[in-house]
Design a protein around this motif. Structure first.
Motif, PDB file in Angstrom:
ATOM      1  N   GLY A 153       0.776  -1.238   0.000  1.00  0.00           N
ATOM      2  CA  GLY A 153       0.000   0.000   0.000  1.00  0.00           C
ATOM      3  C   GLY A 153       0.803   1.282   0.000  1.00  0.00           C
ATOM      4  O   GLY A 153       0.300   2.328   0.438  1.00  0.00           O
ATOM      5  N   ILE A 154       2.040   1.253  -0.514  1.00  0.00           N
ATOM      6  CA  ILE A 154       2.816   2.489  -0.641  1.00  0.00           C
ATOM      7  C   ILE A 154       2.330   3.238  -1.884  1.00  0.00           C
ATOM      8  O   ILE A 154       2.325   2.680  -2.982  1.00  0.00           O
ATOM      9  N   PRO A 155       1.895   4.496  -1.748  1.00  0.00           N
ATOM     10  CA  PRO A 155       1.428   5.233  -2.933  1.00  0.00           C
ATOM     11  C   PRO A 155       2.579   5.509  -3.900  1.00  0.00           C
ATOM     12  O   PRO A 155       3.726   5.690  -3.481  1.00  0.00           O
ATOM     13  N   GLU A 156       2.269   5.539  -5.181  1.00  0.00           N
ATOM     14  CA  GLU A 156       3.257   5.784  -6.237  1.00  0.00           C
ATOM     15  C   GLU A 156       4.499   4.910  -6.064  1.00  0.00           C
ATOM     16  O   GLU A 156       5.615   5.416  -5.921  1.00  0.00           O
ATOM     17  N   PRO A 157       4.329   3.581  -6.057  1.00  0.00           N
ATOM     18  CA  PRO A 157       5.471   2.694  -5.796  1.00  0.00           C
ATOM     19  C   PRO A 157       6.604   2.847  -6.810  1.00  0.00           C
ATOM     20  O   PRO A 157       7.772   2.681  -6.462  1.00  0.00           O
ATOM     21  N   GLY A 158       6.273   3.186  -8.067  1.00  0.00           N
ATOM     22  CA  GLY A 158       7.309   3.361  -9.067  1.00  0.00           C
ATOM     23  C   GLY A 158       8.226   4.529  -8.764  1.00  0.00           C
ATOM     24  O   GLY A 158       9.397   4.539  -9.175  1.00  0.00           O
ATOM     25  N   ARG A 159       7.715   5.529  -8.056  1.00  0.00           N
ATOM     26  CA  ARG A 159       8.545   6.676  -7.661  1.00  0.00           C
ATOM     27  C   ARG A 159       9.191   6.439  -6.304  1.00  0.00           C
ATOM     28  O   ARG A 159      10.365   6.744  -6.086  1.00  0.00           O
ATOM     29  N   ARG A 160       8.417   5.879  -5.364  1.00  0.00           N
ATOM     30  CA  ARG A 160       8.915   5.666  -4.002  1.00  0.00           C
ATOM     31  C   ARG A 160      10.031   4.621  -3.935  1.00  0.00           C
ATOM     32  O   ARG A 160      10.782   4.574  -2.962  1.00  0.00           O
ATOM     33  N   VAL A 161      10.153   3.794  -4.964  1.00  0.00           N
ATOM     34  CA  VAL A 161      11.198   2.770  -4.960  1.00  0.00           C
ATOM     35  C   VAL A 161      12.588   3.408  -4.898  1.00  0.00           C
ATOM     36  O   VAL A 161      13.552   2.783  -4.435  1.00  0.00           O
ATOM     37  N   ASP A 162      12.702   4.667  -5.325  1.00  0.00           N
ATOM     38  CA  ASP A 162      13.983   5.373  -5.307  1.00  0.00           C
ATOM     39  C   ASP A 162      14.131   6.299  -4.102  1.00  0.00           C
ATOM     40  O   ASP A 162      15.071   7.094  -4.037  1.00  0.00           O
ATOM     41  N   SER A 163      13.214   6.199  -3.141  1.00  0.00           N
ATOM     42  CA  SER A 163      13.279   7.039  -1.939  1.00  0.00           C
ATOM     43  C   SER A 163      14.198   6.418  -0.894  1.00  0.00           C
ATOM     44  O   SER A 163      14.330   5.190  -0.803  1.00  0.00           O
ATOM     45  N   PHE A 164      14.805   7.282  -0.083  1.00  0.00           N
ATOM     46  CA  PHE A 164      15.574   6.838   1.072  1.00  0.00           C
ATOM     47  C   PHE A 164      14.634   6.755   2.280  1.00  0.00           C
ATOM     48  O   PHE A 164      13.593   7.428   2.306  1.00  0.00           O
ATOM     49  N   PRO A 165      14.978   5.948   3.279  1.00  0.00           N
ATOM     50  CA  PRO A 165      14.084   5.806   4.439  1.00  0.00           C
ATOM     51  C   PRO A 165      13.693   7.127   5.090  1.00  0.00           C
ATOM     52  O   PRO A 165      12.547   7.292   5.508  1.00  0.00           O
ATOM     53  N   HIS A 166      14.630   8.093   5.170  1.00  0.00           N
ATOM     54  CA  HIS A 166      14.310   9.344   5.858  1.00  0.00           C
ATOM     55  C   HIS A 166      13.282  10.177   5.083  1.00  0.00           C
ATOM     56  O   HIS A 166      12.723  11.136   5.643  1.00  0.00           O
ATOM     57  N   GLN A 167      13.035   9.825   3.829  1.00  0.00           N
ATOM     58  CA  GLN A 167      12.050  10.553   3.027  1.00  0.00           C
ATOM     59  C   GLN A 167      10.644   9.985   3.172  1.00  0.00           C
ATOM     60  O   GLN A 167       9.710  10.494   2.559  1.00  0.00           O
ATOM     61  N   LEU A 168      10.485   8.958   3.996  1.00  0.00           N
ATOM     62  CA  LEU A 168       9.192   8.319   4.214  1.00  0.00           C
ATOM     63  C   LEU A 168       8.695   8.597   5.620  1.00  0.00           C
ATOM     64  O   LEU A 168       9.480   8.836   6.536  1.00  0.00           O
ATOM     65  N   SER A 169       7.377   8.554   5.796  1.00  0.00           N
ATOM     66  CA  SER A 169       6.796   8.699   7.130  1.00  0.00           C
ATOM     67  C   SER A 169       7.026   7.426   7.935  1.00  0.00           C
ATOM     68  O   SER A 169       7.439   6.387   7.394  1.00  0.00           O
ATOM     69  N   GLY A 170       6.742   7.485   9.236  1.00  0.00           N
ATOM     70  CA  GLY A 170       6.913   6.313  10.085  1.00  0.00           C
ATOM     71  C   GLY A 170       6.079   5.129   9.628  1.00  0.00           C
ATOM     72  O   GLY A 170       6.553   3.988   9.595  1.00  0.00           O
ATOM     73  N   GLY A 171       4.831   5.399   9.236  1.00  0.00           N
ATOM     74  CA  GLY A 171       3.969   4.326   8.757  1.00  0.00           C
ATOM     75  C   GLY A 171       4.453   3.739   7.444  1.00  0.00           C
ATOM     76  O   GLY A 171       4.398   2.525   7.234  1.00  0.00           O
ATOM     77  N   GLN A 172       4.952   4.601   6.550  1.00  0.00           N
ATOM     78  CA  GLN A 172       5.479   4.110   5.277  1.00  0.00           C
ATOM     79  C   GLN A 172       6.733   3.269   5.486  1.00  0.00           C
ATOM     80  O   GLN A 172       6.927   2.251   4.822  1.00  0.00           O
ATOM     81  N   LYS A 173       7.586   3.689   6.424  1.00  0.00           N
ATOM     82  CA  LYS A 173       8.784   2.888   6.718  1.00  0.00           C
ATOM     83  C   LYS A 173       8.401   1.507   7.242  1.00  0.00           C
ATOM     84  O   LYS A 173       9.026   0.505   6.872  1.00  0.00           O
ATOM     85  N   GLN A 174       7.372   1.435   8.093  1.00  0.00           N
ATOM     86  CA  GLN A 174       6.958   0.124   8.595  1.00  0.00           C
ATOM     87  C   GLN A 174       6.369  -0.727   7.479  1.00  0.00           C
ATOM     88  O   GLN A 174       6.545  -1.952   7.453  1.00  0.00           O
ATOM     89  N   ARG A 175       5.708  -0.107   6.519  1.00  0.00           N
ATOM     90  CA  ARG A 175       5.200  -0.854   5.363  1.00  0.00           C
ATOM     91  C   ARG A 175       6.367  -1.407   4.528  1.00  0.00           C
ATOM     92  O   ARG A 175       6.284  -2.518   4.003  1.00  0.00           O
ATOM     93  N   VAL A 176       7.440  -0.635   4.413  1.00  0.00           N
ATOM     94  CA  VAL A 176       8.616  -1.122   3.689  1.00  0.00           C
ATOM     95  C   VAL A 176       9.225  -2.313   4.413  1.00  0.00           C
ATOM     96  O   VAL A 176       9.645  -3.299   3.780  1.00  0.00           O
ATOM     97  N   VAL A 177       9.291  -2.262   5.739  1.00  0.00           N
ATOM     98  CA  VAL A 177       9.806  -3.393   6.520  1.00  0.00           C
ATOM     99  C   VAL A 177       8.953  -4.636   6.278  1.00  0.00           C
ATOM    100  O   VAL A 177       9.475  -5.752   6.136  1.00  0.00           O
ATOM    101  N   ILE A 178       7.650  -4.469   6.209  1.00  0.00           N
ATOM    102  CA  ILE A 178       6.756  -5.604   5.919  1.00  0.00           C
ATOM    103  C   ILE A 178       6.996  -6.107   4.499  1.00  0.00           C
ATOM    104  O   ILE A 178       7.009  -7.320   4.243  1.00  0.00           O
ATOM    105  N   ALA A 179       7.218  -5.179   3.552  1.00  0.00           N
ATOM    106  CA  ALA A 179       7.512  -5.580   2.174  1.00  0.00           C
ATOM    107  C   ALA A 179       8.799  -6.402   2.114  1.00  0.00           C
ATOM    108  O   ALA A 179       8.885  -7.395   1.387  1.00  0.00           O
TER     109      ALA A 179
END
Length: 561
Positions: A153-179
């Protein structure tokens, strides 16, 4: 057990079977896990609950061979997953355990900030997880990384794939950990306190994601938590552990409605709860901003039209943090400050402590305006303020004894001679219900609850008129949390200090606060009596916060099957 889980168990047995698991660490007097047994069915959520030190996390790590070399493991761990050898895994080598990790189960850790590499993009980290167990070229691995981000459920996954962890919110970072955990399509997720560090709204979203993954992919979840509200929201079955031993197991409805063991009843009774509207009676609705007249003679701390900005770096614009914040706290009163991460709660405490200047508006403590004070004048003001931080393990000097930690503010402000200081320290430790023998110990020799009691004793050493408590119970178990909250209530009744109580746990805030201030993006969106704001919120944002609080009752689940 769920009907689906029961059917699969009858058809081909449990996904995981643990028998008489025992884990002992070198130089520890007793085992961390002592004869624990459990089963996990495909597609089932089993919650393993208990206080810190009960063996929950040690059990979880033993299922994947992640314990350190100082651990001695005995008993039986067997995974029933296609493509993985049906064998006894206790005693397996590191190379053998690699067959289990990622295929049978994968870990979802508590703190995403430390689980992710800060110097690599999330796409790189996901691609590495994909390539670690399969022969995949980089382009295919990146494509799979985008698919995984979309799956969680990360919005715009094609763009967010190039993001660094500090550019994501706490909830988005936890979603990445689940991914990351889902990279090899494991049969089970081992989720170790996956929502503890998150705000209530983000916590609700992560619980919903775990429920969706269970329903869509058939992924089983072993949920490690001490939050009974989280358990009630997601679990099918619950297993209670204490001191490494099994206490009680049952379906979630059965265990919450009819707990059999005293320890389980203690856990459930210690959970703070928000009252329902019917429980609260019919208080007058809260005003979006409380405009009651306040007797200026009773005011201990007040802010008027407070604006705060963080200056930009390298030519960048300043970042507004607080805007037009107005409040007052009187002697003997607790003002609860709530809001999501980034709402400005901790910034507000720093301004009150004189650690951060206001751009506009003013703050007064004890009638003294903080702006323009010299360092010596500010030091005199701070003498009347006590502070209790979130984590007592990091706020207490590990090299000092408990007595020396408590004596620090007395010595700093030259309160009295050595004999007077020793007497005051003994008096303070007694006031927080700690035995005299604790005085000579080091902080690491105490439990979390004892350390927080030491922190409270130190904060009250100079008999302050104001106590600033920043998330003082968020790192504590429910039973320890209940005792610390009762301690604060007793001490305030005895000493009459005002308290600024910052927390993201609305049930705790309701329990301790007389009034509540709700912050969002640095602005006050609602303020009033706690009974009104937390049962009949006026603004949509406050209502969203209240609705997102996990209720320790499985009949009122935030997420559904």
């Amino acid at each position: 057990m769920t009907e689906r889980g029961q059917h699969l168990v009858e058809e081909r047995g449990p996904l995981l079977r643990v028998r008489d698991l025992r884990v002992h660490f070198a130089e520890q007097p007793r085992p961390a896990v002592d004869g624990l047994s459990l089963e996990l069915a495909p597609g089932e959520v089993l919650a393993l609950v208990g206080e810190s030190g009960s063996g929950k996390s040690v059990t979880a790590r033993s299922l994947l061979g992640l314990l350190p070399g100082t651990a001695t493991v005995a008993g039986s761990v067997r995974w029933q997953v296609a493509g993985v050898p049906d064998r006894e895994w206790v005693g397996a080598t590191e190379s053998q355990w690699r067959q289990v990790r990622g295929r049978c189960a994968a870990m979802v850790f508590q703190e995403p900030q430390t689980a992710l590499n800060p110097v690599r993009t999330v796409g790189w980290q996901l691609a590495e997880a994909v390539r670690a167990h399969t022969r995949t070229d980089r382009r295919s691995a990146r494509r799979r990384a985008v698919e995984l981000l979309d799956l969680v459920g990360i919005p715009e996954p094609g763009r967010r794939v190039d993001s660094f962890p500090h550019q994501l919110s706490g909830g988005q970072k936890q979603r990445v950990v689940i991914a990351l955990a889902l990279a090899q399509q494991p049969a089970a997720l081992v989720a170790d306190e996956p929502t503890t560090a998150l705000d209530v709204t983000v916590q609700r979203d992560i619980l919903q994601l775990l429920a969706d993954l269970r329903d869509r992919l058939g992924t089983a979840v072993l949920l490690i938590t001490h939050s009974m509200g989280v358990v009630a929201s997601l679990a099918d079955r619950v297993q209670v552990v204490h001191d490494g031993r099994h206490v009680e197991t049952g379906g979630v409805h059965e265990l919450f409605d009819r707990p059999q063991q005293p320890y389980t009843r203690l856990l459930l009774s210690s959970v703070p709860r928000l009252p329902t509207t019917s429980d609260a009676g019919a208080p007058a609705p809260a005003a979006a901003v409380d405009t009651r007249a306040v007797d200026p003679r009773e005011v201990v701390v007040e802010a008027d039209g407070l604006d705060v900005e963080y200056p930009g770096r390298f030519g960048r614009a300043s970042t507004p943090v607080l805007h037009d914040v107005t409040f007052a706290v009187r002697a003997g009163e607790v003002l609860g400050v709530v809001g999501e991460s980034g709402s400005g709660k901790s910034t507000l405490t720093r301004v009150v402590l004189g650690q951060l200047p206001a751009l506009r508006g003013e703050v007064r403590v004890g009638g003294q305006r903080l702006a323009g004070l010299s360092s010596q004048e500010l030091r005199r003001v701070r003498r009347g303020i006590g502070v209790v931080q979130q984590d007592p393990a990091s706020s207490l000097d590990p090299r000092l004894s408990v007595a020396d930690c408590v004596a620090e503010p007395l010595q700093l402000h030259r309160w009295g001679g050595p004999a007077l200081v020793r007497g005051r320290v003994a008096e303070l430790l007694e006031s927080v219900s700690l035995p005299r023998a604790v005085a000579s110990r080091l902080p690491h020799e105490l439990s979390g609850g004892q350390r927080q009691r030491v922190a409270v004793a130190r904060a009250l050493a100079l008999r302050p008129s104001l106590l600033v408590a920043d998330e003082p119970t968020s790192a504590l178990d429910v039973t320890v949390q209940a005792s610390v909250l009762a301690l604060l209530a007793r001490l305030q009744a005895e000493q009459g200090f005002a308290c600024l109580f910052v927390s993201h746990d609305l049930a705790v805030v309701h329990q301790v606060s007389d009034r509540v201030l709700v912050l969002r993006h640095g602005r006050v969106v609602e303020q009033g009596d706690s009974g009104s704001v937390l049962t009949r919120p006026v603004t949509g944002y406050a209502r969203e916060l209240v609705d997102a609080v996990p209720v320790p009752d499985p009949r009122h689940r935030l997420v559904g099957r």
